[in-house]
Write an enzyme that holds these catalytic residues in place. Structure first.
Site, short mmCIF file in Angstrom:
data_model
loop_
_atom_site.label_atom_id
_atom_site.label_comp_id
_atom_site.label_asym_id
_atom_site.label_seq_id
_atom_site.Cartn_x
_atom_site.Cartn_y
_atom_site.Cartn_z
CG MET A 6 -0.24 0.35 2.51
SD MET A 6 -1.36 0.59 3.88
CE MET A 6 -2.28 2.02 3.38
N GLY A 9 2.04 3.94 -4.70
CA GLY A 9 1.72 4.72 -5.90
C GLY A 9 1.22 3.88 -7.06
CD GLU A 77 -6.96 -1.48 -4.88
OE1 GLU A 77 -6.35 -2.47 -4.44
OE2 GLU A 77 -6.76 -0.33 -4.47
#
Ligand SMILES: [Zn+2]
Length: 204
Positions: A6, A9, A77
């Site tokens: 996390m 970027g 994601e």
């Protein structure tokens, strides 16, 4: 593939690459899974404020339905999709589309995250981005530290996690043990008089 922990970027890099294609008038589409509820509807957002329109899908196969016009396809994601995303991506590649996918390579335990290792093996280019360690300040954070209790692999939220380097990363069992110790010894004066060891160093 754009991978990393996390705060590395990943989403802003995904948006940047898709915007590059848009500047050349290539038709593009960005998809993100519905399970990620942090961004506003119909958008993909990076934590540094970049945003782009996105199509929110429950299942990977919906991407086939909405991408017929697109030449360049971004998937954010990607760790939240099921194994069927592999067949979907292979189908899109056979249609000569360019796929740029981002995602977490490791989960909060430091273990490979879902279908991402499979996608990495298929990718012809992989960029692993590093974050700054929230604990020691080094430039080499590659782990996502969960800061709350819980054993589920997917727990969506930003405040529940922080980027850590491999030296500062605490696997869930060790982290849990420390939380338990702190909560039982909260009134012990020994904790207040903590003195760092002589080789203690602060941020690099
Ligand atoms: Zn660190």
């Amino acid at each position: 593939m754009i991978i990393g922990c996390m705060s590395a970027g990943k989403s802003s890099e995904l948006i940047r690459r898709v915007e590059r294609a848009r500047l050349a008038y290539l038709p593009t589409a960005i998809f993100r899974p519905a399970v990620d509820t942090r961004s506003k509807p119909d958008h993909v957002e990076s934590r540094n404020g970049l945003a782009s329109q996105a199509i929110v899908v429950d299942q990977a196969k919906e991407m086939l339905k909405y991408s017929s016009q697109a030449v360049v396809i971004g998937i954010d994601e990607s760790q939240f999709f099921g194994d069927d995303i592999v067949e979907v991506i292979l189908t899109l590649l056979r249609q000569r589309k360019k796929i740029i996918a981002s995602g977490l390579d490791l989960d909060y335990r430091g273990k490979p995250f879902g279908v991402v290792p499979h996608l990495l093996a298929l990718a012809d280019r992989v960029d692993k981005l590093l974050a700054v360690c929230k604990k020691c300040g080094s430039d080499f954070a590659c782990r996502t530290q969960r800061l709350v209790q819980g054993t589920e692999q997917v727990l969506v939220g930003d405040s529940e996690y922080e980027a850590r380097c491999i030296d500062c990363f605490e696997p869930p069992s060790e982290f849990q043990m420390r939380i338990d110790l702190q909560s039982t010894n909260v009134s012990e004066p020994a904790l207040v008089n903590f003195a760092p060891p002589s080789n203690f160093s602060t941020a690099v």
